[in-house]
Structures are given as structure tokens and as C-alpha cells.
Design a protein around this motif. Sequence first.
Motif, short mmCIF file in Angstrom:
data_model
loop_
_atom_site.label_atom_id
_atom_site.label_comp_id
_atom_site.label_asym_id
_atom_site.label_seq_id
_atom_site.Cartn_x
_atom_site.Cartn_y
_atom_site.Cartn_z
N PHE A 148 0.84 -1.19 0.00
CA PHE A 148 0.00 0.00 0.00
C PHE A 148 0.88 1.24 0.00
CE2 PHE A 148 -2.93 -3.05 1.88
CZ PHE A 148 -4.12 -2.71 1.26
N THR A 149 0.43 2.26 -0.69
CA THR A 149 1.09 3.56 -0.55
C THR A 149 0.55 4.21 0.71
OG1 THR A 149 -0.62 4.77 -1.78
CG2 THR A 149 1.22 3.82 -3.07
N ASP A 150 1.22 5.25 1.16
CA ASP A 150 0.76 5.96 2.35
C ASP A 150 -0.64 6.54 2.15
OD1 ASP A 150 3.10 5.37 3.67
OD2 ASP A 150 4.05 7.30 3.20
N ALA A 151 -0.90 7.06 0.95
CA ALA A 151 -2.21 7.64 0.66
C ALA A 151 -3.30 6.57 0.65
CB ALA A 151 -2.18 8.37 -0.68
N GLU A 152 -3.01 5.41 0.09
CA GLU A 152 -4.00 4.33 0.08
C GLU A 152 -4.28 3.84 1.51
OE1 GLU A 152 -3.07 2.26 -4.24
OE2 GLU A 152 -1.87 1.69 -2.49
N PHE A 153 -3.22 3.72 2.29
CA PHE A 153 -3.38 3.30 3.68
C PHE A 153 -4.25 4.30 4.45
CE2 PHE A 153 -1.68 3.32 8.09
CZ PHE A 153 -2.14 2.07 8.47
N ALA A 154 -4.00 5.58 4.26
CA ALA A 154 -4.78 6.62 4.92
C ALA A 154 -6.25 6.53 4.52
CB ALA A 154 -4.22 8.00 4.61
N GLN A 155 -6.52 6.25 3.24
CA GLN A 155 -7.90 6.15 2.77
C GLN A 155 -8.62 4.93 3.36
OE1 GLN A 155 -9.89 8.27 1.08
NE2 GLN A 155 -8.18 9.67 1.40
N VAL A 156 -7.90 3.82 3.49
CA VAL A 156 -8.51 2.62 4.07
C VAL A 156 -8.90 2.88 5.53
CG1 VAL A 156 -8.05 0.23 4.79
CG2 VAL A 156 -7.40 1.00 2.51
N ILE A 157 -8.01 3.51 6.28
CA ILE A 157 -8.30 3.80 7.69
C ILE A 157 -9.43 4.82 7.78
CG2 ILE A 157 -7.36 4.73 9.85
CD1 ILE A 157 -6.38 1.88 9.09
N ALA A 158 -9.44 5.82 6.92
CA ALA A 158 -10.52 6.81 6.92
C ALA A 158 -11.85 6.14 6.62
CB ALA A 158 -10.24 7.91 5.90
N SER A 159 -11.88 5.22 5.68
CA SER A 159 -13.12 4.50 5.35
C SER A 159 -13.59 3.67 6.54
CB SER A 159 -12.90 3.59 4.15
OG SER A 159 -12.62 4.34 3.01
N ALA A 160 -12.66 3.04 7.23
CA ALA A 160 -13.03 2.24 8.40
C ALA A 160 -13.60 3.13 9.51
CB ALA A 160 -11.82 1.47 8.92
N LEU A 161 -12.99 4.30 9.70
CA LEU A 161 -13.51 5.22 10.72
C LEU A 161 -14.89 5.75 10.34
CD1 LEU A 161 -10.24 7.16 11.58
CD2 LEU A 161 -11.47 5.55 13.05
N LYS A 162 -15.12 5.97 9.04
CA LYS A 162 -16.44 6.42 8.60
C LYS A 162 -17.48 5.33 8.80
CE LYS A 162 -14.61 9.81 5.44
NZ LYS A 162 -14.16 10.09 4.09
N ILE A 163 -17.08 4.08 8.62
CA ILE A 163 -17.99 2.97 8.90
C ILE A 163 -18.31 2.92 10.39
CG2 ILE A 163 -18.13 0.44 9.02
CD1 ILE A 163 -16.56 0.42 6.35
N GLU A 164 -17.30 3.13 11.21
CA GLU A 164 -17.48 3.09 12.67
C GLU A 164 -18.40 4.20 13.16
OE1 GLU A 164 -17.05 1.60 16.46
OE2 GLU A 164 -16.06 0.73 14.72
#
Length: 116
Positions: free
Chosen positions: A16-32
Amino acid sequence: MFPKKGRKFPIGRDAFTDAEFAQVIASALKIEFGSTRNAAKTIMKWTGTSHRTAKNWLNGAHAPSGLNLVLLARESNAVLKAIMLMAERPEMSLGASLISLKRLLADTMAALDEMM
């Protein structure tokens, strides 16, 4: 022995690139948190970070690292599941899904009890 040239350790698979990693975590937080207004404050409470840092994580501008990622995964099943999926361990993410389901069922049962 490793070559002395280059800046990154050669990995045999796509990372993963840093930007992709950040987007995955952001998506998980939005789900939460969904569309709740106190998401940043809750993240601040969980991790002890600043409001701006929590907002950056929610927006996907930056990703948590190290200890903060562990603190988020401790509290958020969505973040834990995202980590397991990024680590290519989908069988481990099932546990996080079951915990989320158990919490949802408990909340639903409590709401039904209040109605009766």
C-alpha cells in the motif's frame, strides 16, 4: 547481503502507498462513526491526539501510525477488520465482524426492551 542502493526494502508483492493506507483507515472510521458529529472527539478520547490529527485521519489526509493505530483498533472493530484485510488475513477479520454483530444485536435488544 542487501544492495546498498535504493531507499526501500524490496518486497515481493504490491504494498500500500501511504495515501491508500490513509484512505482505508478513513473509510473504516467512517464505517465506525457514520455521520455522527462527535467522531473527532471520540477519536481524541481513544488516542489522546489533537482535534486536527483526528480530523486528518477521518478525512484520509494522514493515517495513524504505530501506537495510535493499535489504540484505534482496540476500540473500533471496523479499524481492526481493515487492518486484518490489509494484512491479507480475512479469516481474522471474521472475529471483528462477529463482535460488531454481537454489539448491534445487544443494542437492538435493549431498544426492544425499552419499547415494551
